[in-house]
Structures are given as C-alpha cells and as structure tokens.
Write an enzyme that holds these catalytic residues in place. Structure first.
Site, PDB file in Angstrom:
ATOM      1  N   CYS A 158       1.004  -1.350  -0.152  1.00 38.17           N
ATOM      2  CA  CYS A 158      -0.375  -0.166  -0.057  1.00 38.17           C
ATOM      3  C   CYS A 158       1.020   1.668   0.205  1.00 38.17           C
ATOM      4  O   CYS A 158       1.083   1.442  -0.788  1.00 38.17           O
ATOM      5  CB  CYS A 158      -0.801   0.127   1.082  1.00 38.17           C
ATOM      6  N   HIS A 212      -3.907  -5.172   0.140  1.00 36.76           N
ATOM      7  CA  HIS A 212      -3.029  -5.503   1.390  1.00 36.76           C
ATOM      8  C   HIS A 212      -2.888  -6.589   1.216  1.00 36.76           C
ATOM      9  O   HIS A 212      -4.107  -7.568   1.818  1.00 36.76           O
ATOM     10  CB  HIS A 212      -3.911  -5.244   2.433  1.00 36.76           C
ATOM     11  N   GLU A 214      -1.572  -9.528   3.312  1.00 34.33           N
ATOM     12  CA  GLU A 214      -1.093 -10.081   4.214  1.00 34.33           C
ATOM     13  C   GLU A 214      -2.633 -10.011   4.817  1.00 34.33           C
ATOM     14  O   GLU A 214      -2.917 -11.193   5.462  1.00 34.33           O
ATOM     15  CB  GLU A 214      -1.056  -9.229   5.452  1.00 34.33           C
TER      16      GLU A 214
END
EC number: 6.3.4.2
Length: 534
Positions: free
Chosen positions: A382, A508, A510
C-alpha cells in the site's frame, strides 16, 4: 437444522485471548463437519475502527466486502479458513446508527425508542442475520470488552434474551477469565473468576463453559472449586495455557474435550474433529530448521498489533520454506542516510507496510532506496508501494521533490495522486477504496510467477493511486508495472528489474494469508530472503 449460537464473553481483565478461544473453537467445530460463522461485537461508539489510531486499536482488518474491522477477525479468518463480511463486526456505533435511521424513517410508529427493546432487538437481529445469510450450523459471537463494563450491557442483555427466543438447547455461553499466579504467595487464585461469573449471573447469564487463562497448570481441586461456585460441570472448566504458538491452542482445547462438551450441550451429533493437518502444521512450526531476519520499517512499531496480519503472513511464508521469521521492528522516524546501513545490514529482507500521514515517510523512502541499491529482497504494501514509486522517481529519474500528493500537496511531481472518484470526498470514515478488487498480472514478471495466474483478487484500503502521467517515463527507466486493474487504468503491483526480488502492491496481501496456505507475494519474498543468505 436451525442454527446454534455460542456466545463468548470475558471477565477480570481484557486481552485474555477471547478471540483466539473463539477462533480455536470455530476450527474444531468446522473440522467436525459443521458450517461455522463467527462475529465480534465491539462496545465502542465508533461506527467502525477505520479512523481509529493503531495505537488505540491495533490494525484495521479489511474483509472481502470492504468492511474495516477489528483485528480479531484476522484471527477468525486465519484459524477457521473462512472469508467474513461486514456482518462479522458490529459496533455500538453501527447499532445506534441503524436504530436512529429507523426512528427518523418512522419505523417505530411514534413509539419511545429505548435501549430495551429497540437497541437489543437490533443487536439480536445482527446475530440471527449472521446465521441466515451464511447458512451456518453454528454462529459464534464474541462480546468485546469485559463483563461489568457499562458499554457492554446492551449486548449482554441481548444475548441473554436469545436463549429465550431460540431455546436453551440452542445456546451456549462460554466465559473466559483469568487465574492469576501470585509469585510472593506461590499460589494461584480463583476468586477473580468467581466474582466475574457472579457479575455475569447478576445480568441473567449462566455460563455453560468457563475457559481460564493461566500461566501454569490448574490443580484439579481448584477446577472443582470453580465448578462448584460457578454452578457448572467439572469437565466444563477448561484451561487455556500460554502456548509457544497460537496454532497450538485448538489442540490444547480439543485435548480437554471442549468441542465435545459444546456439541453435547447443543445436541449436535457429529463426528470427532479430524485435526491431522492442523497437528502437522503445529509440528512443522515447532521444528523449523532455518531462520530469516526481516526488517519491518514502520510508523507504529512500538505497538506490533498495528501490523499483526503482516507479521502472521510472514510467519506463514516461513512455515512454507521451513524458516523461523525473526522480525526487526525498525522505527521509520529514526532511519536516515547516516544510520540506514547500521539499522538494516543484518536484514535478509526489508518490508515497508501500509499507513497514513507524513510521519516517518523520509525514513521509509531511505530504507526502500537501501533495499533497491543493495539488492536486498523487498516487499512494499500500500503506502510501501507508493513510496517505492516516489523513491525511484527521485533517485533514478532525478525528479527532485517528487512525492505523494497526500504527503505534500505542493509537490512539483505528484507521483501518487488522489483517485478521481476521491477528489470531492469530505468524510474520512468508510470512504476509501475498500475490499476485494481484481488485478491483472503481466506475463514474465515476479508477481505473475508468484501467483501462477493472470487475474487475482486482493483486498484494498487506500485513497491515493499511482499517477499515470509518470508511467511511461518510469517504465523506460526499468520500473515495471506488473499488475494493474483489468482495464489497465489503476496500478496494482510494481517491480524493479535487475534485482532478486523487489515487488510492491497497492493492495494488502497480508489479509488473505493462511497458516496452511501462505499468500504468494509473502511466500516468494521470504523464499528470496532465505536465498539471499547464501
């Protein structure tokens, strides 16, 4: 069959691990063949945590449908391996907002709007909706905060009423408490647990199971005492020990028959949970043979919960390559040209995560330049992707003063600018580009090789985007736009040529990583960091 409901409450102190307990139970029930959904009620008055400081709340976890939620939803998704939605995180603010909108529409027919029944009915509807919309056999609901908090009272009253609404055989109350160990006296104390349950019972809720958080084994006579004073079965006093890895917790709970106790109470006739794959995971986690050192250069590193999903995704990738991840938390504001080598030269890989605001920005850019010039494997997320673009523009293209328009609205070279649809947005809350969007990956790039697919879907949380006016200029200098929106308009992934692994994404990654299925970019980042040691 009609859905069954499990409510998880906490007493004595916060941060007892209610979320891990709820997620672990969800995993056990799923592995028994049941369809499970899970949600969390947060008693704060914010509509969501989207505008809260990470120092206050930890990370904001984003779901597929773009909800900005509590970090416990990350635990739920990782443990149970399901994708949750905005119905999985309800705050007091959301409940009151809905009630007030209904009142303004006249839905209450001129009646006096009160906490009971209007607010409690809205809370109950959120519980029932979670089961309805997912078709779940079991709905697990965690009540945030601690029993006795004034903010939690409407939620506790609502879940008390649900037992009357659906029948006692369809509801189970699980209460998490603490058994402290007094070092000076050499004793464990059950009194806080007894008082916490007394408080819960005064609100009309009798727990069926008590999970006690403890540093050491609880003597059987103490468990018997808790069962006697709290009016539950002896076998329903479950210990939650401190574990070397979070993923051990479901196995510890299963060893004490928690899932069987729950199924018996809820009259669920289902086979024993097959935890073979989970046991293999825990065994692998406990016997990692390599070690990889990753520097996370961030703004909120004093509170590591601010980057919880990033740290977990790194660990998942480590499990895949048989490596223990040793994280160096590097405070971005302290990084400068003079000390960057001292701070980062021991790192096998460098990661710059997301964030907002201008604090620590120059330190992050310095760390990115260090990774690029010294061929250290790099992953940007990001804001990390945006700053990698800014660093390249400044250093390689020589665009002095290049920046993001978010950080310096007067920059002569706005490499990162507002998305067109964000130009006239005034509210901060809930107005970002949020949730799951497709990304098309370019053939022959590291990102495409990592995923092995042309189109992938990832979760986003941003307002600014790469400025396409600089695209051609940067491409000519060796900057690769390896992932874009399917129409090619929005930049999603960037890379640098002549580097072992330098990849950054606007999304993102993750948030979708799982312990048994690491996210591809994290997997390749850690694999390259391990290879860099050689």
């Amino acid at each position: 069959m009609a859905a069954k409901y499990i409510f998880v409450t906490g007493g004595v102190v916060s941060s007892l691990g209610k979320g891990i307990t709820a997620a672990s139970l969800g995993r056990l029930l799923k592995n028994r063949g049941l369809k499970v959904t899970i949600q969390k009620f947060d008693p704060y008055i914010n509509v969501d945590p989207g505008t809260m400081s990470p120092y206050q709340h930890g990370e904001v976890f984003v779901t597929d449908d773009g909800a900005e939620t509590d970090l416990d939803l990350g635990h739920y998704e990782r443990f149970i391996d399901i994708n949750l939605s905005q119905n999985s995180n309800i705050t007091t603010g959301r409940v009151y907002s809905t009630v007030l909108k209904k009142e303004r529409r006249g839905d209450y027919l001129g009646g006096t709007v009160q906490v009971i029944p209007h607010v409690t009915n809205e809370i109950k509807e959120r519980v029932f909706r979670a089961g309805r919309e997912t078709g779940a056999d079991v709905v697990i609901t965690e009540i945030g905060g601690t029993v006795g908090d004034i903010e939690s009272l409407p939620f506790l009253e609502a879940i008390r009423q649900i037992k009357s609404d659906v029948g006692m055989e369809n509801v189970l109350y699980l209460h998490c408490t603490l058994i402290p160990y007094l070092k000076a006296a050499g004793e464990m104390k059950s009194k806080p647990t007894q008082h916490s349950v007394k408080e819960l019972r005064s609100l009309g809720i009798q727990p069926n199971v008590i999970v006690v958080r403890t540093e050491r084994k609880v003597p059987q006579d103490m468990k018997d005492k808790i069962a006697l004073f709290c009016d539950i079965k002896k076998e329903a006093v479950i210990e939650a020990w401190d574990a070397d890895t979070l993923y051990q917790v479901p196995l510890d709970l299963q060893a004490q028959n928690l899932d069987q106790i729950v199924c018996d109470h809820l009259q669920l006739n289902c086979p024993e949970a097959n935890m073979t794959e989970w046991k293999e995971l825990v065994n692998r986690v406990s016997h990692l043979s390599e070690k990889v050192r990753i520097a996370i250069v961030g703004k909120y590193v004093e509170l590591q919960d601010a980057y919880l999903s990033v740290a977990e995704a790194l660990r998942h990738a480590g499990y895949h390559v048989d490596a223990d991840i040793d994280i160096d938390w590097v405070y971005a504001e302290q990084v400068n040209d003079e000390n960057v080598d001292e701070l980062l030269n021991k790192a096998d890989g460098i990661l710059v995560p997301g964030g907002f605001g201008d604090r620590g920005i120059e330190g992050k850019i310095t760390a990115i330049r260090y990774a690029r010039e010294n061929k250290v494997p790099f992953l940007g997320i990001c804001l990390g992707m945006q700053l990698a673009s800014v660093e390249f523009a400044r250093t390689v293209l020589g665009l002095k003063g290049a920046n993001s328009a978010e950080l310096n609205p007067q920059t002569p070279y706005p490499i990162i600018d507002l998305l067109p649809e964000q130009k006239d947005v005034e509210d901060l809350g809930g107005t970002l580009r949020l949730g799951l969007y497709p990304c098309k990956l370019q053939e022959g790039t590291a990102a495409r090789a990592a995923y092995g697919e042309e189109v992938v879907y990832e979760r986003h949380r941003h307002r600014y985007e790469f400025n396409n006016e600089y695209r051609e200029q940067m491409e000519k200098a060796g900057f690769v736009f390896s992932g874009t929106s399917p129409d090619g308009r929005l930049v999603e992934v960037i890379e640098v040529t002549d580097h072992p692994f330098f990849v950054a994404s606007q999304f993102h990654p993750e948030f979708v990583s799982r312990p048994t299925r690491p996210q591809p970019l994290f997997r390749e980042f850690v694999r390259n960091a391990l290879a860099a040691q050689a």
